[in-house]
Scaffold this motif. Structure first.
Motif, PDB file in Angstrom:
ATOM      1  N   ILE A   8      28.269  39.109  41.636  1.00  0.00           N
ATOM      2  CA  ILE A   8      29.500  38.684  40.973  1.00  0.00           C
ATOM      3  C   ILE A   8      29.205  37.472  40.092  1.00  0.00           C
ATOM      4  O   ILE A   8      28.470  36.561  40.484  1.00  0.00           O
ATOM      5  CB  ILE A   8      30.573  38.336  42.028  1.00  0.00           C
ATOM      6  N   LEU A   9      29.772  37.494  38.906  1.00  0.00           N
ATOM      7  CA  LEU A   9      29.604  36.381  37.966  1.00  0.00           C
ATOM      8  C   LEU A   9      30.547  35.259  38.387  1.00  0.00           C
ATOM      9  O   LEU A   9      31.775  35.373  38.284  1.00  0.00           O
ATOM     10  CB  LEU A   9      29.917  36.885  36.559  1.00  0.00           C
ATOM     11  N   ALA A  10      29.969  34.187  38.879  1.00  0.00           N
ATOM     12  CA  ALA A  10      30.769  33.096  39.430  1.00  0.00           C
ATOM     13  C   ALA A  10      31.668  32.460  38.378  1.00  0.00           C
ATOM     14  O   ALA A  10      31.263  32.285  37.231  1.00  0.00           O
ATOM     15  CB  ALA A  10      29.845  32.025  40.017  1.00  0.00           C
ATOM     16  N   GLY A  11      32.871  32.157  38.771  1.00  0.00           N
ATOM     17  CA  GLY A  11      33.769  31.402  37.912  1.00  0.00           C
ATOM     18  C   GLY A  11      34.518  32.216  36.895  1.00  0.00           C
ATOM     19  O   GLY A  11      35.244  31.647  36.079  1.00  0.00           O
ATOM     20  N   VAL A  12      34.345  33.554  36.914  1.00  0.00           N
ATOM     21  CA  VAL A  12      35.056  34.401  35.950  1.00  0.00           C
ATOM     22  C   VAL A  12      36.146  35.186  36.674  1.00  0.00           C
ATOM     23  O   VAL A  12      35.872  35.888  37.648  1.00  0.00           O
ATOM     24  CB  VAL A  12      34.090  35.381  35.255  1.00  0.00           C
ATOM     25  N   LYS A  13      37.383  35.063  36.205  1.00  0.00           N
ATOM     26  CA  LYS A  13      38.494  35.891  36.681  1.00  0.00           C
ATOM     27  C   LYS A  13      38.859  36.841  35.558  1.00  0.00           C
ATOM     28  O   LYS A  13      39.079  36.421  34.418  1.00  0.00           O
ATOM     29  CB  LYS A  13      39.703  35.017  37.025  1.00  0.00           C
ATOM     30  N   CYS A  14      38.895  38.133  35.858  1.00  0.00           N
ATOM     31  CA  CYS A  14      39.181  39.135  34.836  1.00  0.00           C
ATOM     32  C   CYS A  14      40.241  40.103  35.331  1.00  0.00           C
ATOM     33  O   CYS A  14      40.198  40.562  36.471  1.00  0.00           O
ATOM     34  CB  CYS A  14      37.908  39.913  34.497  1.00  0.00           C
ATOM     35  N   THR A  15      41.186  40.446  34.465  1.00  0.00           N
ATOM     36  CA  THR A  15      42.265  41.360  34.827  1.00  0.00           C
ATOM     37  C   THR A  15      42.080  42.758  34.220  1.00  0.00           C
ATOM     38  O   THR A  15      42.954  43.600  34.356  1.00  0.00           O
ATOM     39  CB  THR A  15      43.618  40.791  34.371  1.00  0.00           C
ATOM     40  N   VAL A  16      40.950  43.000  33.579  1.00  0.00           N
ATOM     41  CA  VAL A  16      40.723  44.288  32.899  1.00  0.00           C
ATOM     42  C   VAL A  16      40.140  45.288  33.893  1.00  0.00           C
ATOM     43  O   VAL A  16      38.927  45.486  33.987  1.00  0.00           O
ATOM     44  CB  VAL A  16      39.796  44.115  31.680  1.00  0.00           C
ATOM     45  N   GLN A  17      41.006  45.957  34.645  1.00  0.00           N
ATOM     46  CA  GLN A  17      40.554  46.752  35.784  1.00  0.00           C
ATOM     47  C   GLN A  17      39.842  48.038  35.400  1.00  0.00           C
ATOM     48  O   GLN A  17      39.192  48.649  36.256  1.00  0.00           O
ATOM     49  CB  GLN A  17      41.740  47.050  36.701  1.00  0.00           C
ATOM     50  N   ASN A  18      39.930  48.473  34.155  1.00  0.00           N
ATOM     51  CA  ASN A  18      39.218  49.701  33.773  1.00  0.00           C
ATOM     52  C   ASN A  18      37.862  49.414  33.137  1.00  0.00           C
ATOM     53  O   ASN A  18      37.251  50.303  32.556  1.00  0.00           O
ATOM     54  CB  ASN A  18      40.070  50.575  32.846  1.00  0.00           C
ATOM     55  N   CYS A  19      37.363  48.193  33.291  1.00  0.00           N
ATOM     56  CA  CYS A  19      36.002  47.875  32.830  1.00  0.00           C
ATOM     57  C   CYS A  19      35.009  48.255  33.928  1.00  0.00           C
ATOM     58  O   CYS A  19      35.272  48.048  35.111  1.00  0.00           O
ATOM     59  CB  CYS A  19      35.886  46.376  32.531  1.00  0.00           C
ATOM     60  N   LYS A  20      33.849  48.783  33.532  1.00  0.00           N
ATOM     61  CA  LYS A  20      32.863  49.211  34.534  1.00  0.00           C
ATOM     62  C   LYS A  20      32.306  48.038  35.322  1.00  0.00           C
ATOM     63  O   LYS A  20      31.742  48.224  36.394  1.00  0.00           O
ATOM     64  CB  LYS A  20      31.734  50.008  33.890  1.00  0.00           C
ATOM     65  N   TYR A  21      32.441  46.833  34.819  1.00  0.00           N
ATOM     66  CA  TYR A  21      31.954  45.640  35.528  1.00  0.00           C
ATOM     67  C   TYR A  21      33.006  45.010  36.428  1.00  0.00           C
ATOM     68  O   TYR A  21      32.720  44.047  37.126  1.00  0.00           O
ATOM     69  CB  TYR A  21      31.480  44.591  34.521  1.00  0.00           C
ATOM     70  N   TRP A  22      34.223  45.537  36.404  1.00  0.00           N
ATOM     71  CA  TRP A  22      35.311  44.912  37.166  1.00  0.00           C
ATOM     72  C   TRP A  22      35.190  45.250  38.656  1.00  0.00           C
ATOM     73  O   TRP A  22      34.835  46.367  39.026  1.00  0.00           O
ATOM     74  CB  TRP A  22      36.661  45.390  36.632  1.00  0.00           C
ATOM     75  N   ASN A  23      35.492  44.264  39.504  1.00  0.00           N
ATOM     76  CA  ASN A  23      35.508  44.449  40.956  1.00  0.00           C
ATOM     77  C   ASN A  23      36.793  43.884  41.520  1.00  0.00           C
ATOM     78  O   ASN A  23      37.409  42.988  40.918  1.00  0.00           O
ATOM     79  CB  ASN A  23      34.319  43.718  41.599  1.00  0.00           C
ATOM     80  N   SER A  24      37.201  44.383  42.679  1.00  0.00           N
ATOM     81  CA  SER A  24      38.446  43.928  43.287  1.00  0.00           C
ATOM     82  C   SER A  24      38.431  42.419  43.469  1.00  0.00           C
ATOM     83  O   SER A  24      37.367  41.816  43.672  1.00  0.00           O
ATOM     84  CB  SER A  24      38.678  44.621  44.626  1.00  0.00           C
ATOM     85  N   GLY A  25      39.607  41.833  43.385  1.00  0.00           N
ATOM     86  CA  GLY A  25      39.715  40.380  43.446  1.00  0.00           C
ATOM     87  C   GLY A  25      39.558  39.751  42.071  1.00  0.00           C
ATOM     88  O   GLY A  25      39.302  38.556  41.971  1.00  0.00           O
ATOM     89  N   TYR A  26      39.691  40.574  41.022  1.00  0.00           N
ATOM     90  CA  TYR A  26      39.584  40.109  39.630  1.00  0.00           C
ATOM     91  C   TYR A  26      38.216  39.520  39.328  1.00  0.00           C
ATOM     92  O   TYR A  26      38.098  38.536  38.624  1.00  0.00           O
ATOM     93  CB  TYR A  26      40.705  39.096  39.311  1.00  0.00           C
ATOM     94  N   LYS A  27      37.173  40.128  39.898  1.00  0.00           N
ATOM     95  CA  LYS A  27      35.820  39.619  39.725  1.00  0.00           C
ATOM     96  C   LYS A  27      35.022  40.488  38.749  1.00  0.00           C
ATOM     97  O   LYS A  27      35.268  41.682  38.610  1.00  0.00           O
ATOM     98  CB  LYS A  27      35.118  39.549  41.086  1.00  0.00           C
ATOM     99  N   CYS A  28      34.048  39.845  38.080  1.00  0.00           N
ATOM    100  CA  CYS A  28      33.204  40.500  37.085  1.00  0.00           C
ATOM    101  C   CYS A  28      31.767  40.567  37.596  1.00  0.00           C
ATOM    102  O   CYS A  28      31.239  39.564  38.066  1.00  0.00           O
ATOM    103  CB  CYS A  28      33.266  39.713  35.774  1.00  0.00           C
TER     104      CYS A  28
END
Ligand code: SF4
Length: 54
Positions: A4-24
């Motif tokens: 997980i990329l520390a310090g990044v919050k992402c809401t784009v849930q259909n990205c292949k890098y997205w993980n639950s908890g808004y993590k990248c």
């Protein structure tokens, strides 16, 4: 689970890098100004260039 990329919050849930908890899980991300250039006035004018659809 991918690193997980520390310090990044992402809401784009259909990205292949997205993980639950808004993590990248991308190795790194690139963020650009919508429409080009190097200056944005508000957060909605920026976007993640690393996005890849699932
Ligand atoms: S690459 Fe960008 S859009 Fe995709 S999960 Fe990471 S921060 Fe979000």
């Amino acid at each position: 689970m991918a690193d997980i990329l520390a310090g990044v919050k992402c809401t784009v849930q259909n990205c292949k890098y997205w993980n639950s908890g808004y993590k990248c899980s991308a190795p790194s991300i690139e963020v650009n100004v919508d429409g080009g250039g190097t200056s944005a006035s508000r957060s909605p004018e920026t976007n993640c260039k690393t996005f890849v659809p699932r």
